[in-house]
Design a protein around this motif. Structure first.
Motif, PDB file in Angstrom:
ATOM      1  N   LEU A 101       0.870  -1.165   0.000  1.00 53.33           N
ATOM      2  CA  LEU A 101       0.000   0.000   0.000  1.00 53.33           C
ATOM      3  C   LEU A 101       0.913   1.222   0.000  1.00 53.33           C
ATOM      4  CD1 LEU A 101      -2.929   1.098   0.328  1.00 53.33           C
ATOM      5  CD2 LEU A 101      -2.536   1.093   2.790  1.00 53.33           C
ATOM      6  N   GLY A 102       0.918   1.954  -1.117  1.00 54.49           N
ATOM      7  CA  GLY A 102       1.741   3.161  -1.190  1.00 54.49           C
ATOM      8  C   GLY A 102       1.036   4.301  -0.482  1.00 54.49           C
ATOM      9  N   VAL A 103       1.783   5.057   0.329  1.00 47.94           N
ATOM     10  CA  VAL A 103       1.179   6.192   1.024  1.00 47.94           C
ATOM     11  C   VAL A 103       2.003   7.441   0.749  1.00 47.94           C
ATOM     12  CG1 VAL A 103       0.482   7.159   3.235  1.00 47.94           C
ATOM     13  CG2 VAL A 103       0.279   4.710   2.844  1.00 47.94           C
ATOM     14  N   ASP A 104       1.365   8.395   0.074  1.00 49.49           N
ATOM     15  CA  ASP A 104       2.041   9.647  -0.258  1.00 49.49           C
ATOM     16  C   ASP A 104       1.542  10.732   0.687  1.00 49.49           C
ATOM     17  OD1 ASP A 104       3.657  11.344  -2.017  1.00 49.49           O
ATOM     18  OD2 ASP A 104       1.733  12.228  -2.554  1.00 49.49           O
ATOM     19  N   VAL A 105       2.470  11.508   1.228  1.00 48.27           N
ATOM     20  CA  VAL A 105       2.046  12.608   2.114  1.00 48.27           C
ATOM     21  C   VAL A 105       2.186  13.938   1.391  1.00 48.27           C
ATOM     22  CG1 VAL A 105       2.442  11.553   4.362  1.00 48.27           C
ATOM     23  CG2 VAL A 105       4.340  12.606   3.165  1.00 48.27           C
ATOM     24  N   GLY A 106       1.262  14.838   1.646  1.00 45.01           N
ATOM     25  CA  GLY A 106       1.282  16.122   0.945  1.00 45.01           C
ATOM     26  C   GLY A 106       0.620  17.197   1.750  1.00 45.01           C
ATOM     27  N   ILE A 107       0.380  18.348   1.103  1.00 43.21           N
ATOM     28  CA  ILE A 107      -0.224  19.452   1.840  1.00 43.21           C
ATOM     29  C   ILE A 107      -1.732  19.514   1.618  1.00 43.21           C
ATOM     30  CG2 ILE A 107      -0.298  21.952   2.133  1.00 43.21           C
ATOM     31  CD1 ILE A 107       2.667  22.021   1.585  1.00 43.21           C
ATOM     32  N   THR A 108      -2.160  19.557   0.345  1.00 46.18           N
ATOM     33  CA  THR A 108      -3.615  19.638   0.111  1.00 46.18           C
ATOM     34  C   THR A 108      -4.309  18.369   0.586  1.00 46.18           C
ATOM     35  OG1 THR A 108      -2.914  19.327  -2.164  1.00 46.18           O
ATOM     36  CG2 THR A 108      -4.104  21.351  -1.649  1.00 46.18           C
ATOM     37  N   ASN A 109      -3.699  17.231   0.273  1.00 50.11           N
ATOM     38  CA  ASN A 109      -4.161  16.005   0.905  1.00 50.11           C
ATOM     39  C   ASN A 109      -3.062  15.576   1.861  1.00 50.11           C
ATOM     40  OD1 ASN A 109      -6.737  15.280  -0.261  1.00 50.11           O
ATOM     41  ND2 ASN A 109      -5.598  15.181  -2.183  1.00 50.11           N
ATOM     42  N   ILE A 110      -3.405  15.431   3.119  1.00 50.19           N
ATOM     43  CA  ILE A 110      -2.388  15.040   4.084  1.00 50.19           C
ATOM     44  C   ILE A 110      -1.783  13.704   3.671  1.00 50.19           C
ATOM     45  CG2 ILE A 110      -1.935  14.396   6.477  1.00 50.19           C
ATOM     46  CD1 ILE A 110      -4.123  16.286   7.310  1.00 50.19           C
ATOM     47  N   ALA A 111      -2.645  12.795   3.243  1.00 53.49           N
ATOM     48  CA  ALA A 111      -2.144  11.509   2.776  1.00 53.49           C
ATOM     49  C   ALA A 111      -3.059  10.970   1.694  1.00 53.49           C
ATOM     50  CB  ALA A 111      -2.073  10.523   3.940  1.00 53.49           C
ATOM     51  N   THR A 112      -2.453  10.257   0.752  1.00 56.04           N
ATOM     52  CA  THR A 112      -3.203   9.573  -0.288  1.00 56.04           C
ATOM     53  C   THR A 112      -2.629   8.170  -0.348  1.00 56.04           C
ATOM     54  OG1 THR A 112      -3.231  11.635  -1.522  1.00 56.04           O
ATOM     55  CG2 THR A 112      -3.878   9.645  -2.718  1.00 56.04           C
ATOM     56  N   ASP A 113      -3.489   7.153  -0.362  1.00 58.15           N
ATOM     57  CA  ASP A 113      -2.920   5.815  -0.496  1.00 58.15           C
ATOM     58  C   ASP A 113      -3.255   5.220  -1.851  1.00 58.15           C
ATOM     59  OD1 ASP A 113      -5.381   4.458  -0.430  1.00 58.15           O
ATOM     60  OD2 ASP A 113      -5.329   4.249   1.746  1.00 58.15           O
ATOM     61  N   SER A 114      -2.561   4.164  -2.195  1.00 55.89           N
ATOM     62  CA  SER A 114      -2.669   3.639  -3.546  1.00 55.89           C
ATOM     63  C   SER A 114      -3.985   2.892  -3.779  1.00 55.89           C
ATOM     64  CB  SER A 114      -1.467   2.745  -3.863  1.00 55.89           C
ATOM     65  OG  SER A 114      -1.317   1.763  -2.865  1.00 55.89           O
ATOM     66  N   ASN A 155      -7.687   6.133  -1.382  1.00 58.82           N
ATOM     67  CA  ASN A 155      -8.232   6.870  -0.241  1.00 58.82           C
ATOM     68  C   ASN A 155      -7.500   8.193  -0.087  1.00 58.82           C
ATOM     69  OD1 ASN A 155     -10.070   4.836   0.691  1.00 58.82           O
ATOM     70  ND2 ASN A 155      -8.285   3.713   1.424  1.00 58.82           N
ATOM     71  N   PHE A 156      -8.277   9.263   0.028  1.00 60.77           N
ATOM     72  CA  PHE A 156      -7.681  10.583   0.227  1.00 60.77           C
ATOM     73  C   PHE A 156      -7.969  11.048   1.640  1.00 60.77           C
ATOM     74  CE2 PHE A 156      -8.414  10.154  -4.264  1.00 60.77           C
ATOM     75  CZ  PHE A 156      -7.288  10.717  -4.843  1.00 60.77           C
ATOM     76  N   TYR A 157      -6.925  11.496   2.309  1.00 61.48           N
ATOM     77  CA  TYR A 157      -7.121  12.036   3.648  1.00 61.48           C
ATOM     78  C   TYR A 157      -6.849  13.526   3.581  1.00 61.48           C
ATOM     79  CZ  TYR A 157      -6.956   7.134   4.841  1.00 61.48           C
ATOM     80  OH  TYR A 157      -7.212   5.806   4.897  1.00 61.48           O
ATOM     81  N   GLY A 158      -7.936  14.313   3.631  1.00 59.04           N
ATOM     82  CA  GLY A 158      -7.836  15.747   3.337  1.00 59.04           C
ATOM     83  C   GLY A 158      -7.036  16.538   4.341  1.00 59.04           C
ATOM     84  N   GLY A 159      -6.453  17.618   3.865  1.00 62.66           N
ATOM     85  CA  GLY A 159      -5.679  18.482   4.747  1.00 62.66           C
ATOM     86  C   GLY A 159      -6.346  19.831   4.934  1.00 62.66           C
TER      87      GLY A 159
END
Ligand SMILES: [Zn+2]
Length: 392
Positions: A175-188, A191-195
């Motif tokens: 499961l790839g998990v990318d961290v960012g600013i607009t979305n705190i995290a997005t997984d492959s 699933n988007f975890y909003g920021g």
């Protein structure tokens, strides 16, 4: 896996006074002993105990076990210093510094009461742990600390515990998990975890802070004390930090439980990758610093919870992970049409841009752990077809 469980003590007013005196006495005793240790140039507890134990005990009317702890504490404080400059300065202990406890000084009576040795004998009082910590009390080890928080005028016990880890699962994929600013995290999995909420909260608090800063300047101009304003500012930044922490823990928990349920390992971006991105544009503004701190926090939370749950974690190189096509491996800056859109210029693969990075992290984890043939025939690092390419 080590963890610290913190609980709040509920002493009577009289017990409160005794606890405060105990802390002050132990720190005073430590400060008395510290220059002696330096003079003797030794950190050997046993040797020292022979020389100072009696006097220490009598001078401060310490229970025997506290005298032993004070000697150990001061020795450890010097031991923690580099050998070369160990005795250059006298180590000092502040008046209200937290003090060390051991199993003889602190005993649990069930999970909600403790018996604590003080300079005036043992006292028994209630202790309150949060819901999560309460379930972990059974895993405590001997070492603990008695902490006084002046700002709250309250006492806390911090107990070291060792949580058992679950056996690592054999991952069926990543499961790839990318961290960012607009979305705190997005997984492959998409699933988007909003920021957004976090950003708004931060902006709101910035407004409050500006007001307070104006007030502080005003008070200074008028020659009045700005202490209360300074305190309010401190509280504000703490509130934001705690809020961010809660958000990150919640997200991390969901990601780890998802991965566990699907028997997937978790692929995270190497921290190095985050740093590399930041050196491109040196941004020292505070919003960015906060995000950076939040990224790391989220990664740590995920890694920590994963370890407890037996979910393997790999850190992979994240370079070009948002420009590379997860479908055919073609890499181009212009694959990314906008902040949110990704369209591969070679194969036409179209998806949400944030998802691309997460998909690539998952693919790269697969490449690290398994041979590249499993990737549909391209090398995720170079973006070029690998020898066994079947084409796509
Ligand atoms: Zn493509």
């Amino acid at each position: 896996m080590p963890i610290t469980l913190t609980g709040k003590l509920m002493p009577t007013p009289e017990q409160h006074q005794t606890l405060l005196e105990t802390i002050k006495t132990i720190n005073a005793a430590s400060n008395w002993l510290s220059p002696i240790l330096r003079e003797k140039r030794t950190v050997n507890k046993i040797a020292l105990q022979k020389v100072v134990y009696q006097e220490l005990k009598e001078r401060f009317s310490l229970p025997a076990q506290y005298a032993v702890r004070v000697i150990a504490r001061v020795c450890n404080a010097y031991k923690a210093l580099p050998k070369k400059s160990r005795f250059d300065k006298v180590v000092e202990f502040s008046e209200l510094a937290a003090i060390d406890l051991d199993q003889r000084l602190l005993a649990f009576k069930g999970i909600d009461r403790v018996s604590l040795a003080t300079i005036k004998g043992r006292i028994v009082m209630p202790i309150v742990f949060g819901r999560y910590f309460a379930t972990k009390i059974g895993f405590r080890r001997g070492h603990a600390k008695l902490i006084y928080r002046k700002d709250l005028n309250s006492f806390f016990i911090a107990v070291a515990a060792d949580l058992p880890e679950e056996a690592l699962i054999e991952p069926k994929g990543w499961l790839g998990v990318d961290v960012g600013i607009t979305n705190i995290a997005t997984d492959s999995l998409g699933n988007f975890y909003g920021g957004q909420e976090l950003i708004e909260k931060r902006e709101h608090m910035k407004g409050l802070r500006r007001q307070l800063q104006r007030k502080k300047a005003q008070k200074r101009r008028l020659g009045k004390s700005d202490r209360s304003v300074r305190r309010a500012l401190k509280r504000l930044s703490k509130r934001l930090r705690n809020y961010t922490r809660t958000v990150m823990h919640t997200i991390a928990k969901r990601i780890v439980l998802d991965a566990k349920a699907l028997a997937l390992g978790i692929a995270l971006e190497e921290i190095k990758g985050i740093r590399a991105r930041t050196t491109v544009k040196v941004r020292r503004d505070e919003r960015y610093q906060h995000s950076l701190w939040a990224y790391r926090l989220l990664q740590q939370c995920i890694a920590y919870k994963a370890r407890l749950n037996g979910v393997p974690v790999v850190f992979v190189d994240a370079r070009y992970s948002s420009q590379t096509c997860p479908h055919c491996g073609f890499r181009h800056r212009k694959n990314r049409l906008s902040q949110s859109e990704f369209c591969c210029r070679q194969c036409g693969y179209l998806t949400h841009a944030d998802l691309v990075a997460a998909l690539n992290l998952a693919l790269r984890a697969q490449a690290v752990v398994s041979p590249p043939q499993m990737l549909g025939g391209f090398n995720p690092y170079t973006g070029k077809p690998s020898a066994s390419a079947g084409g796509c």
